[in-house]
Design an enzyme around this catalytic site. Structure first.
Site, PDB file in Angstrom:
ATOM      1  NE  ARG A  39      49.726 -41.376 -10.895  1.00 31.19           N
ATOM      2  CZ  ARG A  39      50.501 -40.382 -10.492  1.00 31.19           C
ATOM      3  NH1 ARG A  39      51.764 -40.351 -10.846  1.00 31.19           N
ATOM      4  NH2 ARG A  39      50.027 -39.428  -9.718  1.00 31.19           N
ATOM      5  CE  LYS A  43      49.446 -41.205  -6.785  1.00 29.97           C
ATOM      6  NZ  LYS A  43      49.202 -39.925  -6.085  1.00 29.97           N
ATOM      7  CD  GLU A  64      53.772 -50.215 -10.200  1.00 28.79           C
ATOM      8  OE1 GLU A  64      54.788 -50.153 -10.935  1.00 28.79           O
ATOM      9  OE2 GLU A  64      53.728 -50.859  -9.140  1.00 28.79           O
ATOM     10  CB  ALA A  86      44.058 -41.300 -16.599  1.00 27.70           C
ATOM     11  CE1 TYR A 169      46.128 -29.546 -19.699  1.00 23.72           C
ATOM     12  CE2 TYR A 169      44.940 -27.855 -20.918  1.00 23.72           C
ATOM     13  CZ  TYR A 169      44.937 -28.975 -20.117  1.00 23.72           C
ATOM     14  OH  TYR A 169      43.741 -29.542 -19.746  1.00 23.72           O
ATOM     15  CE  LYS A 173      43.159 -32.796 -22.108  1.00 25.82           C
ATOM     16  NZ  LYS A 173      43.059 -33.852 -21.084  1.00 25.82           N
TER      17      LYS A 173
END
Length: 357
Positions: A39, A43, A64, A86, A169, A173
């Site tokens: 990003r 990093k 980004e 990611a 969460y 996914k």
């Protein structure tokens, strides 16, 4: 004939992450070239330092915001395959807009870019999760790639933002993976590459996202960390329960005794990504990655300068696990051989030792 082979170039998204760095290491060690997305330039610095010996085969590019239109357009140009690892896990905010939207849109943007510039791409491997397969049951069940976690979607629909962080969460996914398969179905006659989805058994329990037997938590850690508090979510859970038992205390011991049935060494997940890129038969497959059937005794214990408090080996056996993941497809198609829990735990503790933790 492999789908790809060295020195093919593989795009790895989220390159500075816990799993992604192991994926990159495995690929580089097997002769591949890698283009990793991060990003920010900052990093990418740790990646360059860690992989300095592979500087001629490692390229770092900046994306980004992976949710923006065309975010990966430049990143996908000229690569032979993609490993999309990611996905957001923002432990400071489990608002659905912060976790579900980015997970779904980031996946779609990667596939859209691959679709636009697919002349050289042969396969995309998408890192999903066992959370998209898991479903709660009053009786023990065996979970396979045919299962979908509909319960988390129903909980989100019924309760909205009052749904548990766990449900949000899992929904992020599940919806991201469903979006990937839907994209493939809609464009199946136009795409020159195929999709493989890996479902490593990341299993959320309660509000803390504690992991059943700590899947995907094992080290040594490659990504940049300064102390245990800077570990990523899953690796941090393992440290909290095992590496720092004085703080977790009785609650930690009870958790370790009563939970289990799903775990995986991060190095095996990384290997599964490479094999999924290479093996023809892995195309258009959904594959559970889980080492549950490996014996989990620790004998003898690792030699450390600071001995760990003794646990209660076998205590968990009195508890009937409500589910087990069927990992037979990973063995059949990928011929994946899993590390034992003994090896994994020893290596993890040795890494803590080396870091002075």
């Amino acid at each position: 004939m492999p789908i790809i082979q060295p020195p093919s170039k593989v795009l790895v998204s989220g390159a500075n992450g816990f799993l992604a760095m192991w994926v990159i290491r495995d690929l580089l060690e097997h002769g591949y070239s890698v283009r990793g997305t991060v990003r920010s330039a900052n990093k990418g610095e740790h990646l360059k330092k860690y992989f300095v010996g592979y500087a001629d085969r490692l390229e770092i590019v900046i994306v980004e915001d992976m949710t923006k239109e065309g975010a990966f357009d430049e990143a996908v140009r000229g690569v032979d395959a993609i490993a999309h690892t990611a996905s957001p896990v923002n432990v400071d905010s489990f608002h659905s807009d912060d976790i579900i939207g980015p997970a779904v849109q980031g996946t779609i943007e990667m596939l859209k870019s691959a679709f636009k510039f697919n002349q050289s791409i042969k396969r995309v491997v998408f890192t999903s999760s066992g959370a998209t397969i898991l479903r709660e049951s009053d009786t023990p069940i065996i979970l396979t790639e045919k299962d979908w976690n509909i319960q988390c979607l129903e909980a989100l629909k019924e309760r909205g933002e009052s749904a548990s962080d766990n449900a949000k969460y899992r929904a992020s996914k599940t919806l991201a993976e469903q979006a990937a398969w839907k994209f493939m179905q809609e464009h199946k006659h136009e795409i020159g590459w195929d999709l493989t989805v890996l479902n490593p058994t990341l299993v959320g329990l309660n509000q803390s996202y504690a992991l059943a037997a700590h899947c995907m938590t094992q080290q040594p850690v490659l990504h940049e960390v300064t102390d245990p508090t800077s570990l990523n979510l899953t690796a941090g859970l393992f440290y909290g329960y095992v590496g720092d038992p004085m703080k977790s205390g009785k609650a930690g011991n009870e958790f370790l005794a009563k939970t289990g049935s799903a775990w995986i060494d991060v190095r095996d997940i990384a290997k599964a990504h490479r094999l999924s890129l290479e093996i023809q038969e892995a195309g258009n497959e959904r594959i559970i990655i889980d080492a549950v059937d490996i014996a989990n005794a620790l004998d003898p214990p690792p030699k450390l300068s600071k001995p760990l408090p003794k646990g209660n080996p076998g205590a968990g056996s009195q508890y009937a696990h409500s589910f087990v993941f069927d990992n037979s497809k990973s063995k059949r198609i990928l011929e994946l051989k899993y590390r034992s829990m003994t090896e994994t735990t020893k290596d993890t503790l040795k890494d803590y030792e080396a870091r002075g933790w």
